[in-house]
Design a protein around this motif. Structure first.
Motif, mmCIF file in Angstrom:
data_model
loop_
_atom_site.group_PDB
_atom_site.id
_atom_site.type_symbol
_atom_site.label_atom_id
_atom_site.label_comp_id
_atom_site.label_asym_id
_atom_site.label_seq_id
_atom_site.Cartn_x
_atom_site.Cartn_y
_atom_site.Cartn_z
ATOM 1 N N MET A 109 -52.827 -83.721 -65.545
ATOM 2 C CA MET A 109 -54.148 -83.754 -65.880
ATOM 3 C C MET A 109 -54.752 -83.217 -66.914
ATOM 4 N N CYS A 110 -54.151 -81.856 -67.420
ATOM 5 C CA CYS A 110 -54.796 -80.883 -68.217
ATOM 6 C C CYS A 110 -55.157 -81.572 -69.615
ATOM 7 N N ASP A 111 -54.284 -82.522 -70.018
ATOM 8 C CA ASP A 111 -54.708 -83.209 -71.217
ATOM 9 C C ASP A 111 -56.059 -83.891 -71.381
ATOM 10 N N ARG A 112 -56.700 -84.073 -70.104
ATOM 11 C CA ARG A 112 -57.925 -84.798 -69.793
ATOM 12 C C ARG A 112 -59.251 -83.957 -69.065
ATOM 13 N N LEU A 113 -58.494 -82.972 -68.244
ATOM 14 C CA LEU A 113 -59.611 -82.312 -67.291
ATOM 15 C C LEU A 113 -59.522 -80.776 -67.660
ATOM 16 N N LEU A 114 -60.056 -79.968 -67.195
ATOM 17 C CA LEU A 114 -60.265 -78.631 -66.964
ATOM 18 C C LEU A 114 -59.546 -78.589 -65.667
ATOM 19 N N ILE A 115 -58.496 -77.726 -65.660
ATOM 20 C CA ILE A 115 -57.971 -77.026 -64.370
ATOM 21 C C ILE A 115 -58.274 -75.611 -64.075
ATOM 22 N N GLY A 116 -59.072 -75.259 -62.925
ATOM 23 C CA GLY A 116 -59.636 -73.966 -62.700
ATOM 24 C C GLY A 116 -59.103 -73.567 -61.426
ATOM 25 N N PRO A 117 -58.047 -72.874 -61.521
ATOM 26 C CA PRO A 117 -57.390 -72.102 -60.334
ATOM 27 C C PRO A 117 -58.318 -71.019 -59.857
ATOM 28 N N THR A 118 -58.469 -70.731 -58.585
ATOM 29 C CA THR A 118 -59.385 -69.823 -58.330
ATOM 30 C C THR A 118 -58.431 -68.617 -57.937
ATOM 31 N N ASN A 119 -57.154 -68.700 -58.000
ATOM 32 C CA ASN A 119 -56.150 -67.694 -57.698
ATOM 33 C C ASN A 119 -55.889 -67.073 -59.272
ATOM 34 N N LEU A 120 -56.442 -66.114 -59.494
ATOM 35 C CA LEU A 120 -56.206 -65.335 -60.730
ATOM 36 C C LEU A 120 -54.755 -64.897 -61.109
ATOM 37 N N ASP A 121 -53.958 -65.079 -59.945
ATOM 38 C CA ASP A 121 -52.403 -64.499 -60.145
ATOM 39 C C ASP A 121 -51.853 -65.685 -60.945
ATOM 40 N N PHE A 122 -52.191 -67.063 -60.811
ATOM 41 C CA PHE A 122 -51.768 -68.133 -61.462
ATOM 42 C C PHE A 122 -52.000 -68.326 -63.137
ATOM 43 N N VAL A 123 -53.214 -67.664 -63.407
ATOM 44 C CA VAL A 123 -53.601 -67.933 -64.795
ATOM 45 C C VAL A 123 -52.664 -67.163 -65.846
ATOM 46 N N PRO A 124 -52.012 -66.267 -65.872
ATOM 47 C CA PRO A 124 -51.247 -66.020 -66.774
ATOM 48 C C PRO A 124 -49.943 -67.243 -67.193
ATOM 49 N N PHE A 125 -49.542 -67.382 -65.913
ATOM 50 C CA PHE A 125 -48.486 -68.555 -65.984
ATOM 51 C C PHE A 125 -48.960 -69.812 -66.609
ATOM 52 N N LEU A 126 -50.130 -70.297 -66.096
ATOM 53 C CA LEU A 126 -50.664 -71.348 -66.412
ATOM 54 C C LEU A 126 -51.095 -71.504 -68.039
ATOM 55 N N ALA A 127 -51.537 -70.185 -68.603
ATOM 56 C CA ALA A 127 -52.045 -70.074 -69.667
ATOM 57 C C ALA A 127 -50.839 -70.185 -70.670
ATOM 58 N N LYS A 128 -49.543 -69.448 -70.398
ATOM 59 C CA LYS A 128 -48.375 -69.797 -71.111
ATOM 60 C C LYS A 128 -47.976 -71.109 -71.214
ATOM 61 N N HIS A 129 -48.079 -71.960 -70.212
ATOM 62 C CA HIS A 129 -47.588 -73.174 -70.669
ATOM 63 C C HIS A 129 -48.682 -74.332 -70.530
ATOM 64 N N TYR A 130 -49.877 -74.125 -70.288
ATOM 65 C CA TYR A 130 -50.928 -75.179 -70.410
ATOM 66 C C TYR A 130 -52.304 -74.786 -71.111
ATOM 67 N N HIS A 131 -52.888 -75.315 -71.771
ATOM 68 C CA HIS A 131 -54.242 -74.944 -72.305
ATOM 69 C C HIS A 131 -55.229 -74.388 -71.354
ATOM 70 N N GLN A 132 -55.044 -73.344 -70.635
ATOM 71 C CA GLN A 132 -55.793 -72.650 -69.356
ATOM 72 C C GLN A 132 -56.847 -72.168 -70.365
ATOM 73 N N GLN A 133 -58.202 -72.716 -69.779
ATOM 74 C CA GLN A 133 -59.459 -71.988 -70.556
ATOM 75 C C GLN A 133 -60.383 -71.833 -69.477
ATOM 76 N N TRP A 134 -60.272 -72.119 -68.177
ATOM 77 C CA TRP A 134 -61.059 -71.833 -67.336
ATOM 78 C C TRP A 134 -60.529 -71.165 -66.009
ATOM 79 N N SER A 135 -61.117 -70.539 -65.136
ATOM 80 C CA SER A 135 -60.726 -70.337 -63.814
ATOM 81 C C SER A 135 -61.650 -70.671 -62.975
ATOM 82 N N GLY A 136 -61.455 -71.203 -61.836
ATOM 83 C CA GLY A 136 -62.660 -71.652 -60.668
ATOM 84 C C GLY A 136 -62.994 -70.094 -59.873
ATOM 85 N N GLU A 137 -62.355 -69.308 -60.274
ATOM 86 C CA GLU A 137 -62.421 -67.817 -59.735
ATOM 87 C C GLU A 137 -63.958 -67.709 -58.986
ATOM 88 N N TRP A 138 -64.066 -67.600 -57.968
ATOM 89 C CA TRP A 138 -65.542 -67.468 -57.129
ATOM 90 C C TRP A 138 -65.695 -66.143 -56.788
#
Length: 186
Positions: A109-138
């Motif tokens: 879905m990342c080609d159509r939706l923003l995917i926001g993981p609240t687990n900040l530990d995932f962000v570096p991996f996701l940013a490397k492999h997907y266009h990660q531009q948002w974290s649902g970090e609460w």
């Protein structure tokens, strides 16, 4: 969402009138409704999504009783269908959801939706492999302050493809995030 359909439609109307920025739908917050099929799941979401002009954020969280719908009980195929609806804009991924399920959401879905993981530990991996531009970090207050907005700056750098610079900020905020995470799990 969470009440029977009529109650949800009233809440959607209230949210629109109150000036809410978006509407979030949680899969297992449909009382008395235990979908047996993906189609039943989809049909439970559909009238709520179609009833609002607000952007809709789907909420992925661990739901063991929905395990037959996907890893961690995240209804990934249902979300993938819902992602085609014009009002659906994002998926917020709860902290306990595994990296495997989160990666599947991104793959589909990342080609159509923003995917926001609240687990900040995932962000570096996701940013490397997907266009990660948002974290649902609460718990952003745990990793930044107005004087040192590390989380915001890090996400901007990842979003602009500046991975090495973003990782330098991640290294600064990770110890605080780690302490906060350990506090949550007791």
């Amino acid at each position: 969402a969470g009440k029977p359909l009529e109650g949800d439609l009233e809440m959607i109307d209230f949210c629109e009138k109150a000036g809410c920025s978006h509407f979030s739908i949680i899969p297992d917050a449909l009382p008395g409704h235990q979908p047996r099929t993906e189609e039943e799941f989809y049909q439970a979401f559909l009238p709520r999504i179609e009833a609002t002009s607000l952007p809709v954020v789907l909420y992925a969280r661990v739901a063991p009783y929905y395990r037959h719908f996907g890893i961690d009980g995240v209804p990934i195929r249902v979300f993938n269908r819902l992602a085609d609806l014009p009002g659906v804009v994002a998926v917020k991924v709860s902290q306990p959801v595994s990296l495997t399920a989160t990666a599947q959401l991104c793959e589909q879905m990342c080609d159509r939706l923003l995917i926001g993981p609240t687990n900040l530990d995932f962000v570096p991996f996701l940013a490397k492999h997907y266009h990660q531009q948002w974290s649902g970090e609460w718990n952003v207050e745990a990793v930044q302050s107005p004087e040192k907005p590390y989380g915001v700056e890090m996400m901007k750098l990842f979003g602009n493809g500046r991975y090495d610079e973003a990782m330098k900020l991640y290294d600064k905020l990770e110890p605080a995030h780690d302490v906060f995470f350990r506090l949550q799990v007791g």
